[in-house]
Design a protein around this motif. Structure first.
Motif, short mmCIF file in Angstrom:
data_model
loop_
_atom_site.label_atom_id
_atom_site.label_comp_id
_atom_site.label_asym_id
_atom_site.label_seq_id
_atom_site.Cartn_x
_atom_site.Cartn_y
_atom_site.Cartn_z
N ASP A 1 1.01 -1.03 -0.04
CA ASP A 1 -0.07 -0.24 -0.11
C ASP A 1 0.91 1.28 -0.07
O ASP A 1 0.40 2.19 -0.74
N GLU B 1 5.93 1.47 -13.58
CA GLU B 1 4.70 1.68 -12.82
C GLU B 1 4.67 0.53 -11.84
O GLU B 1 5.23 -0.43 -11.92
N ASN C 1 5.03 15.21 -10.76
CA ASN C 1 5.58 15.14 -11.89
C ASN C 1 6.88 14.26 -11.93
O ASN C 1 7.70 14.62 -12.71
N CYS D 1 8.05 -0.18 -7.55
CA CYS D 1 8.09 1.01 -8.78
C CYS D 1 9.26 1.93 -8.77
O CYS D 1 9.96 1.77 -7.79
N TYR E 1 4.01 6.32 -5.10
CA TYR E 1 3.68 6.38 -6.60
C TYR E 1 2.59 7.51 -6.84
O TYR E 1 2.93 8.44 -7.73
N SER E 2 1.78 7.38 -6.13
CA SER E 2 0.79 8.54 -6.44
C SER E 2 1.02 9.88 -6.18
O SER E 2 0.94 10.96 -6.80
N LEU E 3 1.79 9.98 -5.05
CA LEU E 3 2.76 11.15 -4.71
C LEU E 3 3.56 11.85 -5.67
O LEU E 3 3.55 12.93 -6.14
N TRP E 4 4.50 10.48 -6.28
CA TRP E 4 5.25 11.04 -7.13
C TRP E 4 4.71 11.44 -8.46
O TRP E 4 5.11 12.36 -9.18
N LYS E 5 3.60 10.98 -9.02
CA LYS E 5 2.78 11.44 -9.96
C LYS E 5 2.25 12.70 -10.01
O LYS E 5 2.36 13.43 -10.77
N LYS E 6 1.61 13.30 -8.75
CA LYS E 6 1.49 14.46 -8.37
C LYS E 6 2.51 15.48 -8.51
O LYS E 6 2.20 16.47 -8.83
N ASP F 1 2.16 2.24 -3.59
CA ASP F 1 1.06 2.99 -4.38
C ASP F 1 0.81 4.18 -3.77
O ASP F 1 0.75 5.15 -4.65
N GLU F 2 1.08 4.41 -2.34
CA GLU F 2 0.84 5.78 -2.07
C GLU F 2 1.96 6.69 -2.48
O GLU F 2 1.84 7.69 -2.86
#
Length: 126
Positions: A76, A95, A89, A105, A82-87, A79-80
């Motif tokens: 988990d 992935e 940039n 990831c 990864y989501s922060l990194w996407k925000k 995934d958390e």
């Protein structure tokens, strides 16, 4: 016993890299100098960022051949992060997915150094 207590990576721009690591680590550096920044990663272990063109002896002209691994996390948490990194940039190289060694990831810092987050599956090694 000889125990390394730091990793120093060479960066092209200390300000950009310090800002990047401040955001992804969610902490400020513990020390900064004109060409150097220090982050405490865990207890006695630090990450140093060194402006490559300001180090003695001169650094090689190659960047990005380094991987910093964060492997003491859960699936988990992968995934958390990864989501922060996407925000933020962060350039994503891999992935989130399950590989032989665990759920992982990979992203890149501004100089191309790899950042791996991995929920390591050690069950088959026990």
């Amino acid at each position: 016993m000889f125990k390394p207590n730091s990793v120093i990576i060479y960066v092209k721009n200390i300000d950009i890299s310090t800002d990047f690591y401040t955001k992804i680590l969610k902490q400020n550096p513990i020390e900064t100098y004109p060409e150097f920044a220090v982050f405490l990663l865990k207890d006695d272990f630090i990450l140093g960022l060194q402006q490559a063109d300001q180090i003695t002896p001169r650094s090689p002209n190659y960047y990005g051949g380094f991987e910093l691994s964060f492997s003491d996390v859960t699936k988990d948490k992968v995934d958390e992060i990864y989501s922060l990194w996407k925000k933020l940039n962060v350039k994503i190289e891999l992935e989130p997915q399950m590989l032989d060694f665990g759920y992982t990831c990979v992203g890149n810092d501004p100089d191309g150094h790899r950042l791996r987050v991995c929920a390591t599956d050690t069950s088959k090694f026990e």
